[in-house]
Structure formats: C-alpha cells, structure tokens
Design an enzyme around this catalytic site. Structure first.
Site, PDB file in Angstrom:
ATOM      1  CB  CYS A  71       1.852 -38.518  16.513  1.00  0.00           C
ATOM      2  SG  CYS A  71       1.938 -38.830  14.569  1.00  0.00           S
ATOM      3  CG  HIS A 132      -1.964 -40.684  18.020  1.00  0.00           C
ATOM      4  ND1 HIS A 132      -1.072 -40.532  17.131  1.00  0.00           N
ATOM      5  CD2 HIS A 132      -2.127 -42.154  18.056  1.00  0.00           C
ATOM      6  CE1 HIS A 132      -0.613 -41.762  16.666  1.00  0.00           C
ATOM      7  NE2 HIS A 132      -1.436 -42.497  17.249  1.00  0.00           N
TER       8      HIS A 132
END
Ligand SMILES: *[C@@H]1O[C@H](CO)[C@@H](O)[C@H](O)[C@H]1NC(C)=O
Ligand SMILES: *[C@@H]1O[C@H](CO)[C@@H](O)[C@H](O)[C@H]1NC(C)=O
Length: 584
Positions: A71, A132
């Site tokens: 990610c 994130h």
C-alpha cells in the site's frame, strides 16, 4: 480599436468556455483487490455490476501496473507520478510500509501530488477513506504528512490503514488469531527487537568495562533502549486503539473506528461532497479510498453472508455497492458526461492469507511481490463519456503513475520541471489512439530493490518482461505460503537473483509459463542488452534520499499519537445510516 476589443472579448469568452469544459475527477481506489476479483476482468461469481458498468461505458486497461505491491509505496507513487525510490518511500526490505500512526515517517513535504495541482487550478478536492502516507513529524498536531497538506481541501477517513488489528474479535480471518501471529512474526523475527536490546546492553557494558562511561550512563541508556522496545510492544499489542483512528480534517472523530460502518459512512460523505459541489458549481476532484477488501474483513451487516466468497466476497460487493451509489449520484446531478472516473486497486490480492485474500486471476504472484504480475497488474477502468468511447480496451502497458501527467494534460497544467516524473500522459491511449505505450521501459521495484523490467519496443506489438529476481514460492503456488505474511525483497527472505534475467513475452504469454531463450528467440541477447542498458541509465537518474521507513522514523513515538478524550483515546462518531437505502 473595436477589433482589439473584440479580440479581448473573444479570448475572455473562450477562456470561460474552456474553464467550463474542464471535467471533474473521481478516483475510486480499492485495497488489496486482485485482478481476478472483478466481473469485467473475468470473475463470474463475485457480483460487481457497478464496477463492470464503468468498463462498459468507458475504457478497460488490461496491463495497468502499480508502482509497488504494497500500500504505502504504491499509493505514494499514484499521487506523485514518481517511483517511491525517488523520495524514500520504498523501504530497504522490511518494513516496506507505514505501520504506526505515532511514527514520524510519511510522504516527504517536497513531493507534489496531482490533487495539489488540481487544487492550484481551482478545484475543490477531497480524500475520503484511507490515506496511509503518514501523519505527524514533531508533535501530535503538526499533521505534517496529513492529506490536507498534500492538496486535499477536505479529508474524512483513516490516516492509517485497515488491518487485522482493527477487528475487536480477531474473527475475520476465521478466528485463527491472525493478529497475534502477525505481531509475533513481525516484532520478534523481523525487527530483531531482542537482538537490538541485548546488543545494546553488551555494548554499554563493554563501554563501562573500558571505563568510557559511568554506571549511571549505562543505566540511563539501558532504560531508554528498553523503553523503546517496550513502547513498540505496547503499540503492536494495542494496535486497535492506537492505529484504527478516524479523522475529519484535523480532528479525531472515532477511535478505535468501527470497520463495519466505514464504507456506508464514507459513501454518505462522498455523496454530500458531490451535492455541495454541484450546488456551488465548483469543479471537484475526489478520491474515495476504500478499506475493502483488505483485512479486517468486516463489511456492513447488510452485506454479510450475501456473496459466494465469504467475508472477502461480501467486502468486494459492499465496495461495488458504494461505487454504484457514487455513480448514481453523478447521474442524478447531471455530472456523468464530463466526469473523469478512474477505478483501480493499490496492489494485487494477498494470496498468503487464503480465503481472507483475493484472487489474481491467471497472473502469477501476490501482494508484496513488486516484480510479479499478480502483485502489480491492477484491475483498472476509466470512464469519461465526453472523451472516451464506451467499450475501449487499452492493452498497452500503462502505470498508475500516469494519472498525474494525464490529469496535467487535461488541465493544461505544466508538470513540475525540477524532478524526474515516471508517469506519462495516457490520454491518447484512453481516447482510442492505436499507438504503443508511452513507456519504453517500466521498472518494477520490491522495496528499493529492482525486481523486474518491462520493455515495450516502439516497433512490433510485443512487450517483454525481464525478471531480475525470483521469489521463494511455496510448492504448487505463486506465493510464499501461509507461514509467512508475504514474499519480501532480498536474499535473506529467500529471494534469488537471476543472471541472466528470466525473460518472458507477456503479450503472448501473460501467465509467464514459457521463458524465452536464445534457442527459442534469435534476438534474445539483443533484447536483454537493451534492457541492461536501460537499467544502467535508470539507476543514474536516482539520487540518494532519506529512507522514510528507517528504524527511528518507523518506530512509534508516544508524543505523536493521535488520541481523542485523552487519556482514554476513545470516541465515537454519531452518524445516522438510516438514510442509506441499501439495495443489493
Ligand atoms: C451526455 O452525452 C450523451 C452523448 O454524448 C448525450 O446523448 C447526453 O444527452 C448527454 N447528457 C447530458 C446530461 O448532457
Ligand atoms: C472470483 O473471485 C473469487 C474470490 O477471490 C475466487 O475465489 C474465484 O476463483 C474467482 N473466480 C474466477 C472465475 O476468477
């Protein structure tokens, strides 16, 4: 004179009409969704009618690559149009991603994102869902890595990620104690925590023995060292409270968040944002960044048990429902024709976790494998009725990093001139131009290690892929087995480096079953030589940068911990979901 006035008048009119012509942008990003999990990419048992409808009305990109197979780096590349190795978001091996909200790492402030560019061109911008890419640097409220600092006017979502630790009962992976296993694996095997602690003590004792320091210093330094170890353990063990945090702009609004209502809440918020922009006649760019279908798999109650693939399938279908609501809102507001909609996933399905992970179709590899098709070939669709013909299929290699220059072209905005951009404008390909990819080469990284190179010669219609590295796949699979979280990047994790690289023709052999050899292809050597030269040139374009995941930046710092109602770190968002009519 009159003529000159006319010219001024005309150019003003032209400017206005050009300004009105600018499309809106909607980016829909899934988390860990595999290319084999979507109807229009061949899945016939998960229902994704709303995603498939984007393909039917727009373009399907069958060779669209993420810049990384995990990610944090993948998302940083998507937003900046640049390879994560260029700005320290690549990691050296483990860790490869941002794991603690209390850590100081994150997207460096010197990076420019395409939402920032759109904002500079008068767009209202929003990120709804997962970020994130970091939060704080020096103190808990500085929000130096916050989405608002990277071009998003509005943020409603989670600055970290969804993760098994966010599940209060740890049941989403079948109650196997995945979180505990995860913690044990990471903390005790990978971070060498005990080795660090013991070596620290030995070093200090040695220094004392040779009279360089006093016992007092030994004690103080040991306490500091051990506090760091204990603090990290406390952070891992209480990840739900510390990392499963929901924010609206600068405020923590829910801690720990309830995964099971996230998608409905995000959907409502996205609809509200769209309605407001319509009402105020403001051009907009919105990214809806789903937790789905990453673990913890906790879809809203209306979706549980509805799919044929357990909680994973339910989570995919929940996301599809949400996408349907967003698309229906665009329709209702009359915005569909001139809205550029992009759907993708950040990396391939996570095969190591069995039924809790998805499916990469015929492609080999899993999440984490930056050089494998299964890790990086993303189910991707673009819809923009004004410019893209329904049913377009783009088979040429394209990259998520292409979005930045493509949006720049649409906005007639100049690209940053002071840095290397790895993305290319793919608007012509989306428009149906029969031409080769704008990329001659693509460099596929695992962390900061180059694992594969894609080569698309301008002539002919073959795309080559050279595997510089191979992963220690468990027998009979193309992933690293259920004892390990994922495959990683270096020799200490069993990766082998191939000399010469393994070469495949991914156009005619997309499953990479038949390596090319000097016998099977006379120009084998030539192809490898061209690739070798490209790698050398590419390496010269890289500069030394700070690794954002080095240990000091990676480890949590208690003073950076977001926390509502201190010291309980506990709060709930009050939302009414009854207005959502969930139709399946
Ligand atoms: C959208 O475009 C299509 C075809 O280009 C056209 O038929 C339709 O009327 C347009 N809809 C709106 C709301 O402008
Ligand atoms: C559809 O997705 C599910 C869940 O990932 C997977 O198990 C199944 O094999 C897929 N079906 C096809 C035809 O790819």
């Amino acid at each position: 004179m009159a003529g000159a006035l006319w010219l001024v008048f005309l150019s003003v009119v032209l400017q206005i009409s050009r300004a009105d012509d600018r499309p809106n942008f909607v980016f829909l990003v899934a988390d860990d969704l595999g290319i084999g999990d979507v109807g229009c990419f061949g899945n016939d048992t998960i229902r994704t009618p709303n995603i498939d409808s984007i393909a039917a009305k727009g373009a399907k990109l069958t060779q669209h690559l993420a810049a990384a197979a995990v990610c944090t780096p993948s998302r940083s590349a998507f937003l900046t149009g640049r390879l994560p190795v260029r700005f320290g978001m690549a990691g050296t091996d483990r860790p490869l991603a941002y794991a603690f909200l209390a850590a100081a790492s994150g997207l460096p402030r010197s990076e420019v994102t395409f939402p920032q560019m759109a904002k500079d061109h008068g767009y209202q911008t929003a990120l709804i869902g997962k970020w994130h890419l970091g939060l704080n640097c020096k103190w808990v409220g500085d929000h130096c890595h916050h989405p608002n600092k990277f071009g998003f006017d509005y943020f409603y979502g989670f600055p970290g990620t969804n993760a098994p630790e966010c599940d209060p009962d740890d049941v989403s992976e079948g109650g196997t104690g995945a979180t505990a296993k995860f913690i044990t694996n990471i903390v005790y095997t990978d971070f060498y925590v005990w080795e660090i602690a013991v070596s620290l003590f030995l070093c200090l004792s040695a220094l004392k023995y040779f009279q360089y320091i006093q016992w007092k210093t030994v004690i103080v330094l040991s306490v500091v060292g051990w506090s760091a170890v204990i603090c990290t353990y406390v952070y891992w063990a209480n990840g739900r409270v510390f990392n499963c945090v929901m924010m609206r702009d600068d405020d923590v609004i829910e801690q720990p968040y309830d995964v099971s209502t996230l998608t409905p809440r995000m959907t409502l918020d996205a609809v509200k944002f769209l309605e407001e922009r319509k009402e105020k006649k403001e051009p907009f760019l919105i990214e809806v960044s789903y937790w789905n279908p990453h673990t913890a798999l906790l879809p809203y109650k209306e979706f549980r048990g509805k799919s044929r693939h357990g909680l994973y399938g339910d989570a995919v279908e929940e996301m599809d429902w949400s996408i349907g609501v967003v698309m229906a809102t665009l329709d209702r507001l009359g915005l569909t024709n001139n809205t550029f909609v992009y759907f993708t996933s950040d990396n391939g399905a996570h095969m190591e976790i069995g039924d809790a992970g998805g499916w990469n179709g015929m492609y080999k590899g899993s999440k984490g494998q930056g050089g494998s098709e299964g890790g990086i070939r993303m189910p991707t669709l673009v819809q923009w009725p004004r410019k893209i013909k329904a049913g377009t299929v783009v088979t040429e290699p394209t990259s998520q990093m292409d979005i930045f220059p493509t949006v720049a072209d649409i906005l007639q905005a100049p690209l940053p001139q002071d840095r290397v951009m790895d993305g290319r404008n793919i608007l012509p390909l989306l428009g149906g131009a029969k031409q080769p990819s704008p990329h001659d080469f693509m460099f596929h990284y695992c962390g900061n290690v180059l694992h594969a190179v894609r080569y698309r010669p301008k002539k002919g219609n073959v795309t080559w892929k050279a595997h510089l590295a191979s992963y220690p796949w468990a027998p009979g699979t193309t992933h690293c087995g259920d004892q390990q979280l994922a495959c990683f990047c270096n020799v200490q994790f069993g990766v082998t480096f191939n000399d010469p690289p393994l070469l495949f023709d991914v156009t005619n052999d997309p499953t990479e079953d038949r390596p090319i050899t000097a016998d099977s292809y006379p120009k084998y050597r030539e192809v490898l030589d061209v690739i070798k030269k490209a790698v050398e040139e590419h390496k010269q374009s890289l500069t030394e940068v700070d690794n954002q995941f080095n240990m000091p930046l990676f480890f949590p710092r208690p003073w950076l911990q977001p926390c509502c109602n201190f010291p309980s770190c506990n709060c709930r968002e009050d939302v009414d979901l009854s207005s959502l009519e969930i139709q399946m």
